[in-house]
Design a protein around this motif. Structure first.
Motif, PDB file in Angstrom:
ATOM      1  N   GLU A  76     -19.748 -26.874 -12.692  1.00  0.00           N
ATOM      2  CA  GLU A  76     -20.672 -25.766 -12.885  1.00  0.00           C
ATOM      3  C   GLU A  76     -20.549 -25.147 -14.269  1.00  0.00           C
ATOM      4  O   GLU A  76     -21.550 -24.828 -14.911  1.00  0.00           O
ATOM      5  N   GLU A  77     -19.323 -24.980 -14.740  1.00  0.00           N
ATOM      6  CA  GLU A  77     -19.108 -24.283 -15.998  1.00  0.00           C
ATOM      7  C   GLU A  77     -19.328 -25.162 -17.220  1.00  0.00           C
ATOM      8  O   GLU A  77     -19.662 -24.661 -18.295  1.00  0.00           O
ATOM      9  N   THR A  78     -19.150 -26.465 -17.076  1.00  0.00           N
ATOM     10  CA  THR A  78     -19.283 -27.354 -18.233  1.00  0.00           C
ATOM     11  C   THR A  78     -20.576 -28.154 -18.228  1.00  0.00           C
ATOM     12  O   THR A  78     -20.974 -28.680 -19.266  1.00  0.00           O
ATOM     13  N   GLY A  79     -21.227 -28.262 -17.062  1.00  0.00           N
ATOM     14  CA  GLY A  79     -22.415 -29.091 -16.962  1.00  0.00           C
ATOM     15  C   GLY A  79     -22.107 -30.575 -16.974  1.00  0.00           C
ATOM     16  O   GLY A  79     -23.007 -31.418 -17.068  1.00  0.00           O
ATOM     17  N   ILE A  80     -20.844 -30.921 -16.854  1.00  0.00           N
ATOM     18  CA  ILE A  80     -20.429 -32.321 -16.886  1.00  0.00           C
ATOM     19  C   ILE A  80     -20.589 -32.937 -15.501  1.00  0.00           C
ATOM     20  O   ILE A  80     -20.115 -32.404 -14.503  1.00  0.00           O
ATOM     21  N   LYS A  81     -21.258 -34.046 -15.454  1.00  0.00           N
ATOM     22  CA  LYS A  81     -21.479 -34.766 -14.207  1.00  0.00           C
ATOM     23  C   LYS A  81     -20.163 -35.332 -13.695  1.00  0.00           C
ATOM     24  O   LYS A  81     -19.377 -35.875 -14.465  1.00  0.00           O
ATOM     25  N   THR A  82     -19.929 -35.191 -12.401  1.00  0.00           N
ATOM     26  CA  THR A  82     -18.680 -35.693 -11.838  1.00  0.00           C
ATOM     27  C   THR A  82     -18.927 -36.427 -10.530  1.00  0.00           C
ATOM     28  O   THR A  82     -19.859 -36.117  -9.792  1.00  0.00           O
ATOM     29  N   GLU A  83     -18.085 -37.368 -10.265  1.00  0.00           N
ATOM     30  CA  GLU A  83     -18.017 -38.047  -8.973  1.00  0.00           C
ATOM     31  C   GLU A  83     -16.554 -38.019  -8.543  1.00  0.00           C
ATOM     32  O   GLU A  83     -15.677 -38.247  -9.349  1.00  0.00           O
ATOM     33  N   VAL A  84     -16.293 -37.727  -7.265  1.00  0.00           N
ATOM     34  CA  VAL A  84     -14.918 -37.584  -6.809  1.00  0.00           C
ATOM     35  C   VAL A  84     -14.659 -38.491  -5.621  1.00  0.00           C
ATOM     36  O   VAL A  84     -15.450 -38.536  -4.684  1.00  0.00           O
ATOM     37  N   ARG A  85     -13.561 -39.172  -5.660  1.00  0.00           N
ATOM     38  CA  ARG A  85     -13.109 -40.002  -4.547  1.00  0.00           C
ATOM     39  C   ARG A  85     -11.631 -39.714  -4.316  1.00  0.00           C
ATOM     40  O   ARG A  85     -10.842 -39.824  -5.239  1.00  0.00           O
ATOM     41  N   TYR A  86     -11.304 -39.308  -3.103  1.00  0.00           N
ATOM     42  CA  TYR A  86      -9.937 -38.891  -2.800  1.00  0.00           C
ATOM     43  C   TYR A  86      -9.165 -39.933  -2.009  1.00  0.00           C
ATOM     44  O   TYR A  86      -9.734 -40.674  -1.215  1.00  0.00           O
ATOM     45  N   GLY A  87      -7.848 -39.944  -2.184  1.00  0.00           N
ATOM     46  CA  GLY A  87      -6.962 -40.834  -1.449  1.00  0.00           C
ATOM     47  C   GLY A  87      -5.543 -40.308  -1.514  1.00  0.00           C
ATOM     48  O   GLY A  87      -5.327 -39.158  -1.852  1.00  0.00           O
ATOM     49  N   LYS A  88      -4.578 -41.140  -1.219  1.00  0.00           N
ATOM     50  CA  LYS A  88      -3.176 -40.721  -1.224  1.00  0.00           C
ATOM     51  C   LYS A  88      -2.487 -41.097  -2.531  1.00  0.00           C
ATOM     52  O   LYS A  88      -2.827 -42.080  -3.178  1.00  0.00           O
ATOM     53  N   THR A  89      -1.505 -40.322  -2.879  1.00  0.00           N
ATOM     54  CA  THR A  89      -0.845 -40.445  -4.170  1.00  0.00           C
ATOM     55  C   THR A  89      -0.258 -41.828  -4.414  1.00  0.00           C
ATOM     56  O   THR A  89      -0.506 -42.440  -5.444  1.00  0.00           O
ATOM     57  N   ALA A  90       0.528 -42.318  -3.499  1.00  0.00           N
ATOM     58  CA  ALA A  90       1.161 -43.620  -3.731  1.00  0.00           C
ATOM     59  C   ALA A  90       0.152 -44.743  -3.746  1.00  0.00           C
ATOM     60  O   ALA A  90       0.331 -45.736  -4.434  1.00  0.00           O
ATOM     61  N   GLU A  91      -0.903 -44.597  -2.984  1.00  0.00           N
ATOM     62  CA  GLU A  91      -1.940 -45.625  -2.962  1.00  0.00           C
ATOM     63  C   GLU A  91      -2.550 -45.775  -4.345  1.00  0.00           C
ATOM     64  O   GLU A  91      -2.863 -46.879  -4.790  1.00  0.00           O
ATOM     65  N   LEU A  92      -2.718 -44.645  -5.033  1.00  0.00           N
ATOM     66  CA  LEU A  92      -3.347 -44.727  -6.340  1.00  0.00           C
ATOM     67  C   LEU A  92      -2.407 -45.200  -7.416  1.00  0.00           C
ATOM     68  O   LEU A  92      -2.824 -45.854  -8.362  1.00  0.00           O
ATOM     69  N   THR A  93      -1.148 -44.887  -7.296  1.00  0.00           N
ATOM     70  CA  THR A  93      -0.184 -45.417  -8.258  1.00  0.00           C
ATOM     71  C   THR A  93      -0.226 -46.937  -8.218  1.00  0.00           C
ATOM     72  O   THR A  93      -0.312 -47.611  -9.244  1.00  0.00           O
TER      73      THR A  93
END
Length: 360
Positions: A76-93
């Motif tokens: 909202e504050e920057t006007g930057i387009k974002t996409e978010v995908r969540y998961g678990k910490t170790a999975e992403l490492t």
């Protein structure tokens, strides 16, 4: 001792047997696309039209309920387009390591410093600018400049004030191996990520055999096993257990709903039982826009975001000038051990130890 079997539905990061491929359960993931405005190209009639902006991708080990509102505010504050995908910490490492140079990740938002240390050790994080690094104390950032803490979380021993007096509680985490704490009085969560970071710190501070000795002593006291921190605090409130090994912020969520909740914090002195870990950010070496990635990090360190951590999640803000709320000790008043948080990167060794002693 009843053991908990973790599932993918468990919303809080935890660990299972971990090799390079399955380091997956230590980090949660978020893919965040960020677009910058102002890129122009020629339109059909010779006029300028907006070009497709770049995408900033974030792998986040923090849950959506914790960081989603702040990411929305960033958009909202920057006007930057974002996409978010969540998961678990170790999975992403593990994912970042396996993807190698093909990883789309720009940023890694880790649940704790050990995960960031693991990626840094593999050469997968870029060096942050001094302007960013200087915004937090040296103990809450990488000594090599590869990651920076965003919020702090202290380990505590929470206790039911109706069942235990403050005077009964030991100053050392070792005191809980005594027989007086046997018979199911202790609650712990061996599959939980923050607990495993605590054990990793124990190994760093006191050595492998001492950590094994402590774990064996706690197991002999027949602790009650929970999947994560919040059920431990809830069980304390019901009087099912006397003490529980948790992070500081869970209690304050219960107290916000029930000011008479009969549980309080106890801090041990100078050992892993009072360690302060961080959730932090690092820029993955595959990022093609360091300036944009640093802009996101800077946003998470601004006064609004830091105040949100203090007021919404009850974690510790790390930027000077932002105060913690509630009946919590200030970070400077906690007698925490002197440890380089980057050294909490040997998660594999911690998991092996927990398995060897029968905690997992």
């Amino acid at each position: 001792m009843t053991m908990f079997t973790p599932t993918l539905d468990n919303p809080e990061p935890g660990y299972t047997v971990m090799n390079r491929r399955t380091l997956v359960k230590y980090l949660g993931v978020a893919a965040l696309g960020v677009a910058t405005a102002g890129c122009l190209k020629q339109g059909p009639a010779g006029g300028s039209v907006s070009a497709e902006p770049p995408t900033l991708t974030i792998y986040s080990g923090r849950g959506e309920s914790l960081v989603g509102p702040m990411i929305d505010k960033f958009k909202e504050e920057t006007g930057i387009k974002t996409e978010v995908r969540y998961g678990k910490t170790a999975e992403l490492t593990a994912t970042i390591l396996e993807e190698g140079k093909n990883s789309p990740a720009d940023l890694f938002f880790a649940q704790d410093a050990g995960a960031l240390g693991a990626l840094s050790k593999e050469g997968r994080l870029s060096t942050l600018s001094d302007a960013l690094l200087q915004r937090v104390e040296p103990r809450f950032r990488s000594r090599s400049g590869k990651w920076i803490g965003i919020s702090g979380r202290a380990r505590t021993v929470d206790y039911n004030m109706k069942l235990v007096s403050k005077e009964e509680l030991p100053d050392s985490i070792w005191g809980f191996v005594e027989e007086k704490w046997g018979g199911g009085k202790i609650g712990w969560a061996p599959t939980n990520g923050s607990f495993q970071s605590f054990i990793t710190a124990f190994r760093v501070l006191e050595g492998e055999e001492k950590a094994r000795e402590w774990l064996t002593g706690i197991i002999a006291n027949e602790p009650q096993v929970y999947p994560k921190n919040s059920p431990i605090v809830a069980a304390l409130g019901r009087g099912e257990i006397h003490v529980g090994f948790v992070n500081n912020y869970y209690l304050h969520r219960f107290q916000a709903e029930d000011p008479g909740f009969p549980v309080a914090h106890h801090y041990t002195t100078g050992d892993a039982g009072s360690m302060i870990n961080v959730a932090g950010l690092g820029i993955v070496d595959t990022s093609t826009d360091q300036a944009l990635a640093e802009r996101f990090i800077g946003f998470m360190l601004n006064e609004g975001a830091q105040t949100s951590y203090a007021t919404q999640t009850y974690e510790y803000p790390l930027v000077n000038g932002t105060s913690v709320l509630g009946p919590q000790k200030r970070l400077s008043d906690i007698n925490s051990p002197d440890i380089d948080l980057s050294d909490l990167d040997d998660l594999r060794g911690t998991l092996k130890l927990l398995q060897d002693v029968g905690a997992l």
